[in-house]
Design an enzyme around this catalytic site. Sequence first.
Site, PDB file in Angstrom:
ATOM      1  N   SER A  58      61.950 -43.747 -20.247  1.00 11.60           N
ATOM      2  CA  SER A  58      62.654 -43.492 -21.479  1.00 11.60           C
ATOM      3  C   SER A  58      63.126 -44.845 -21.998  1.00 11.60           C
ATOM      4  O   SER A  58      63.774 -45.596 -21.274  1.00 11.60           O
ATOM      5  CB  SER A  58      63.829 -42.567 -21.215  1.00 11.60           C
ATOM      6  N   GLU A  59      62.780 -45.163 -23.248  1.00 12.06           N
ATOM      7  CA  GLU A  59      62.999 -46.536 -23.711  1.00 12.06           C
ATOM      8  C   GLU A  59      64.468 -46.925 -23.821  1.00 12.06           C
ATOM      9  O   GLU A  59      64.795 -48.090 -23.950  1.00 12.06           O
ATOM     10  CB  GLU A  59      62.247 -46.805 -25.020  1.00 12.06           C
ATOM     11  N   ILE A  60      65.362 -45.972 -23.738  1.00 12.81           N
ATOM     12  CA  ILE A  60      66.785 -46.313 -23.712  1.00 12.81           C
ATOM     13  C   ILE A  60      67.121 -47.144 -22.467  1.00 12.81           C
ATOM     14  O   ILE A  60      68.096 -47.882 -22.447  1.00 12.81           O
ATOM     15  CB  ILE A  60      67.664 -45.039 -23.783  1.00 12.81           C
ATOM     16  N   SER A 100      63.408 -52.725 -20.880  1.00 13.61           N
ATOM     17  CA  SER A 100      62.643 -51.535 -21.226  1.00 13.61           C
ATOM     18  C   SER A 100      61.448 -51.884 -22.122  1.00 13.61           C
ATOM     19  O   SER A 100      60.334 -51.403 -21.922  1.00 13.61           O
ATOM     20  CB  SER A 100      63.574 -50.557 -21.949  1.00 13.61           C
TER      21      SER A 100
END
Lengths: 233, 233
Positions: A58-60, A100
């Site tokens: 998840s790019e967070i 990320s």
Amino acid sequence: MSITAKKMILPETPPLEREMIALRIANMLQDGSYVNLGIGIPTLVSNWIEGRDIILQSEIGMLKTGPLAEGELIDQDRINASCQYVCELPGTSYFNIETSFAMIRGGRMDVAVLGALQVSATGDLAGWNNPARGLGNVGNIGGSMDLAVGARKLIIAMEHVTTGGEAKIVEKCTYPLTARACVDVIVTNYALIEVTPKGLVLKETIPGVTAEDIQNMTAAPLIIAEDLHEMEL
Amino acid sequence: MDKVYPSAEAAVEDVFDGAVVAFGGFFSAGKPLELTRALAKKGVKNLTVVTQQVGTGNEEILELVEKGMIKKAICNYPFPRSATKGLEHPFEQAVRKGTIAVEVYPMGTFAEKMRCAGAGLYGFYTPTGAGTVVAEGKEVRVFSGVETILETALPLDFAFVHAWKGDHEGNLIYRHTANNYNNVMAMAGNITIAEVEMLSETGELDPNCIHTPGIFVKRVVEVGRPELWRVEV
């Protein structure tokens, strides 16, 4: 007026539900891969990979993102990039956003699954800005451009035509691009289409729908695969 | 060294008219709520705000919008996802009226611009955004056959960040996905102000677990655990 504004002719056969598009994509993912899922239909893919050796990023800033959290498992500090509360799994890691995107641009993401407004015959993707919203050249880019450029394989999950019945698979995108020549596979509620150097190849149709039906709702020429077959779910 | 300030109000006292101020956090995770509230209370003009979005789930920043404190917003996902919700949203309305200018970058580029500023670099070439509206007016260069665009560093006058734990010398630890933009903004801030849920005596935090070393942090305020956020996307 562009060809995309034309209403497409839809077959009588009901289309797949969004969950079934997600299932077809889940079946395409290989064990041992790192995958990022975008907002919308792509997020639903996570419902079909439980128990598989697939790690969601998840790019967070979370790797090995678990299933959606409910009740007491909800933690405001643990969300995915679609802003949903999620669970942790054994082996989960957290990191900052710059790390990320190093993963994403740096070619570590085996697959990204994104939604789309338009996909062109050469695999251009337009997905972040619908001009109808009237905000000009600004809009919600989020992580889409980085994922489209960085992921080793890009799968698009979308409805075959717009809610107004216009084509989304087009000769050339008329909406602002996310990235050029980035799409590998398109899975819609009617068909599975591969983007190849020769053009768009129709590989699978849902039961009860013919190649001609698919062409009738696609505003770009389709090459019919020799092994064209019904989509298995 | 002791960087602890008695209150959020005291910590933001010198934010000046026209300052570039960044706000860490991503929806419910890691937002500097108390610092943002203190800034809204103080009232300054012509701010450039740097934040993931000024949309849904960012009500504290909305207060700055409603008080007319913002001149420009630099974001990656500025607006509510839903076009209908957007029309009713004060930030989107201000952008449509032209009272707030908005600059949008892809998420990875947005983060990397700040990482550059924090790392003493002036720019970087990225494939993200090549061939899209993001590339307009930017230098294009090809490396190993890949088209890239030049993006420049984004230095910040002030960075507001939220950490789970911090000590008197400004060492910070984030919780789960609440790290997100906080570390990179802390690095890029000329004056980085950290609100922390738990303030520790210097020497109490495990040196192996520090995410942001204290050298990047000028001020620390203890704020306690924020109330649970329920975000509707």
